[in-house]
Every structure is written in C-alpha cells, then in structure tokens.
Write an enzyme that holds these catalytic residues in place. Structure first.
Site, PDB file in Angstrom:
ATOM      1  N   HIS A  47      -6.115 -14.712  -3.736  1.00  0.00           N
ATOM      2  CA  HIS A  47      -6.882 -15.854  -4.234  1.00  0.00           C
ATOM      3  C   HIS A  47      -7.374 -16.737  -3.093  1.00  0.00           C
ATOM      4  CE1 HIS A  47      -6.715 -15.557  -8.622  1.00  0.00           C
ATOM      5  NE2 HIS A  47      -5.535 -14.974  -8.448  1.00  0.00           N
ATOM      6  N   GLY A 138      -4.960  -4.004 -11.514  1.00  0.00           N
ATOM      7  CA  GLY A 138      -5.207  -4.923 -10.408  1.00  0.00           C
ATOM      8  C   GLY A 138      -5.421  -4.209  -9.089  1.00  0.00           C
ATOM      9  N   LEU A 139      -5.754  -2.920  -9.131  1.00  0.00           N
ATOM     10  CA  LEU A 139      -5.949  -2.125  -7.915  1.00  0.00           C
ATOM     11  C   LEU A 139      -7.420  -1.818  -7.681  1.00  0.00           C
ATOM     12  CD1 LEU A 139      -2.896   0.259  -8.308  1.00  0.00           C
ATOM     13  CD2 LEU A 139      -3.042  -1.899  -7.040  1.00  0.00           C
ATOM     14  N   SER A 141     -10.184  -0.906  -9.684  1.00  0.00           N
ATOM     15  CA  SER A 141     -10.924   0.230 -10.213  1.00  0.00           C
ATOM     16  C   SER A 141     -12.410  -0.100 -10.328  1.00  0.00           C
ATOM     17  CB  SER A 141     -10.362   0.636 -11.581  1.00  0.00           C
ATOM     18  OG  SER A 141     -10.417  -0.450 -12.496  1.00  0.00           O
ATOM     19  N   ASP A 189     -12.519  -6.684  -2.442  1.00  0.00           N
ATOM     20  CA  ASP A 189     -12.349  -5.333  -2.977  1.00  0.00           C
ATOM     21  C   ASP A 189     -13.455  -4.399  -2.505  1.00  0.00           C
ATOM     22  OD1 ASP A 189     -10.330  -6.626  -4.287  1.00  0.00           O
ATOM     23  OD2 ASP A 189     -11.258  -6.549  -6.267  1.00  0.00           O
ATOM     24  N   TYR A 241      -9.103 -16.484 -14.122  1.00  0.00           N
ATOM     25  CA  TYR A 241      -9.532 -16.310 -12.732  1.00  0.00           C
ATOM     26  C   TYR A 241     -10.658 -17.289 -12.413  1.00  0.00           C
ATOM     27  CZ  TYR A 241     -10.847 -13.766  -8.453  1.00  0.00           C
ATOM     28  OH  TYR A 241     -11.132 -13.408  -7.154  1.00  0.00           O
TER      29      TYR A 241
END
Length: 396
Positions: A47, A138-139, A141, A189, A241
């Site tokens: 974050h 949370g990886l 995708s 990401d 979020y």
C-alpha cells in the site's frame, strides 16, 4: 485435518498447450503466437505504490498464458479456461465498466494502446487465456493477464518490446486496470510482470519509475518463502482499496506534498493529521523505511535477517492500515509459532495471501501448523505455493 494443499507450478509448455487447444477449439486453426506473464508476490512494501513509495516484489513461477491471433475488423473475441465464458464485441465500444469482469483486463489493454496512438482502430484480436495464478489470491492474476496480452499485441503490431517499450506497455496495462476494470491499483504488479529477473526481487521506486534488481537466493541462505493463499475472498473493487488510496491522496493535499515520499518530518506529518489519516500515513512512511531496510539486508546477503521487518510490516498493515483479516492474521501467527523467521500479509489485503520466511528444515512444520490453525478456527482451507523468484513476460 487433511494433508496441506500445495499448488505445484506447471511447466509453461503445458500451460501454453492448454491455451492453444482452447484457441483451436474456439476459433479454428492456430494462433499467431503464445505469450506468458507471471503472477507476483510482494516481499515488502504494501500500500505504498500509489503513495510514491518503494516496493520489493518478485515474479512467481505461476503464469498466465494467452494464445492470440490478429483480426482486421476491430473485433475482440476472448475466451478463458477459468470461467468458460467469452466476450465478443467491437473494440470501439470499450469504455469504463465495459466490458465487465475478466474481459476488461484484455479489452482495456487495446483501449489504452489505441488511446496512446500505438495501435490503429481497425485492429482486432482473437484471444484464448489459461492461467495457473490462483484468482483472488492477491498474487496479481489480473496484471499477469494484462501484461501477457500487452506483450502479444506489441509483438504482433511491431511495437518495441525492449526495456523502454515494456515500460510503455506497463503504462497501458495500468490504465486498463484503473480506467476500464475500475480497480484503483498502483503500478507495482505490472512493473514486476514486465521487468522481473530470475533470482532477484525488483526494487521499484513508484515516484519516478526507477528500478533495480536485488539478489534473492533463498537456497543459499537455507531458507524458503512460502505463499499462503488463505482462500478468503479478496476484493479490490468493493471500495476498501479505493478508500485507503483516497485517504492517502487527501493526506498529501492536507500536508501540501505531491506524494508522501516528499514528507520531511514523519512525526510532524502524523501529528498534523487526525485519525484515521494519521494512522494511514504512519503506515506508508514506516513501510517505505522497511523496504529500504530489507533491500539493504538482501544486498548484503542477509536474507534470514529480514524476518523482523516482515513482522513489523504485518503489524502496521493490521493495526494502522487496517487491511488484514482474521484469515491472514491466523496464517501469520501460526507460521511464527511454528518457527518462521518472519511472516506478513501480502497484496491488497481484505483476504488473499500471506507469506512466511521459513528455515528450509521447518517448512513442513510451518505449513502443517498454518493448516491446523485454520481448521481449528473454522476458516477456509488454505493452500500453499512455492515462491521462487522467476522471470518476466515473454513469448513462448
């Protein structure tokens, strides 16, 4: 309690074969090519990407593969093995919120490249998608899908795919996620999916985009990093979020800085804000310091000494940023109880995954204790993934 569930990485050629088979059965004939991009886990720096901070992710050996063929009618037809659903429509109609669901991440990439002038309006695509990145974990995708497809589009359209070209594709993928899919994520990401290097973490400065590869050799240290997918719902588009991001942006305005990286006096900044903004800012500024601390330790080959920083990161995310969950806290506490050097939630939070830095000879004990604790508390059955620093998006 049943045996802990491990998700074993699948050979990329096998993943590609599944995507190609779906392509042939859906569209007839062969694709023009197959591309892949990895999921990621963030070692530390949560974050803070949208606050101009520092992050330290690395790519995982779990990937999304796209088989793609160009068409000349401005139509996108995309299918996926994950849902069995497809999307078919004119790319001229792509707009915020349309299409919905997973197709937004594909259509949004074309929308962004067209908006930037990198792609002509008449170009369309047939796309078949297969992924081994657990969805909702949370990886990342979503970024794996965006970046695999963005690289495919670039290759097929003759766009540059060197470091500079990949950074343009990162920008397009971020726009796709923010504007079309409606997820207000930062750029971490997409950056790691496009720029990762095997055996390294990527130190990314989110204020200016500078990157540096930091050595990360778990085997040499007698260590393992285990990803714990709690199987708790992980939602980044339900407002939580976005709420945290909006709070940080307002805090910047109140403090008169462009990003929280520009804060000179941490204590004064926190004191000048009321709760919960003060707590959010304290987490962000503390997390940026922890990223620097971990990167320095890794540069000196001291992997086993980063555990304390991981623990402090989790406490801050749990207490100051309030993005943890009962499932994540259970996983972290159980891992530490069984001998992990450090553990924390990773990703956006509110469900998803945790990581644990574990002595190689304690991995079974840690995994079993995490699974046992979840079972005793009546929580979802977790699954475990191998975290080996892997490479970036590429053509297969």
């Amino acid at each position: 309690m049943s045996a802990p569930q491990w998700v074993t990485p699948v050979d990329p050629d096998a993943v590609a074969g599944t995507a190609e088979a779906l392509f042939r059965s859906t569209f007839g004939g062969a694709a023009d090519g197959v591309w892949t991009a990895p999921g990621r886990v963030n070692l530390i720096g949560e974050h803070v990407d949208y606050a101009g901070g520092l992050v330290l992710p690395f790519a995982l050996p779990y990937v999304t593969v796209v088989a793609v063929r160009v068409r000349n009618d401005g139509i996108l037809h995309a299918v996926s093995t994950h849902t069995g659903e497809s999307w078919h429509g004119p790319l001229d109609d792509v707009a915020p919120g349309h299409p919905a669901g997973w197709a937004a991440y594909v259509a949004g990439v074309v929308w962004a490249l067209r908006r930037s002038g990198h792609l002509t309006a008449g170009t369309g695509f047939d796309v078949a998608v297969h992924s081994t990145v657990p969805v909702g974990s949370g990886l990342s995708s979503s970024a794996a899908l965006e970046c695999a497809f963005a690289l495919a589009v670039a290759d097929l359209a003759g766009l540059p795919t060197d470091d500079s070209g990949r950074r343009q594709l990162i920008t397009a993928s971020i726009l796709a996620e923010n504007e079309i899919a409606g997820a207000s994520t930062g750029g971490m990401d997409q950056s790691v999916a496009m720029l990762a290097r095997p055996g390294h973490a990527l130190l990314l400065d989110c204020r200016g985009g500078a990157t540096r590869h930091v050595p990360l050799d778990f085997d040499a240290a007698g260590a393992r990093l285990v990803v714990i997918d709690t199987n708790a719902p992980h939602r980044l588009v339900d407002g939580q979020y976005g709420n945290r991001r909006a709070t940080v942006e307002k805090a910047c305005a109140d403090l008169g800085v462009a990003t929280l990286r520009d804060v000179a006096d941490v204590d004064a900044a926190v004191a000048a804000l009321s709760s919960p903004a003060a707590q959010r800012v304290r987490h962000v500024l503390g997390e940026i310091r922890r990223v620097r601390e971990v990167a320095d330790l890794l540069d000196r080959g001291r992997i086993t000494d980063i555990g304390d920083a991981l623990n402090r990161s989790h406490a801050s995310l749990r207490d100051d940023y309030e993005v943890s969950s009962v499932e994540l806290d259970s996983a972290v506490e159980a891992a530490l109880e069984a001998g992990a050097w450090g553990a924390r939630m990773t990703g956006g939070g509110f469900g998803g995954s945790a990581i644990a830095l574990v002595p190689a000879d304690r991995i079974d004990a840690v995994v079993e204790n995490v699974a046992r604790r979840a079972d005793t508390a009546g929580l979802p059955v977790p699954q475990f993934l191998h975290a080996e620093p892997s490479g970036s998006a590429h053509r297969l």
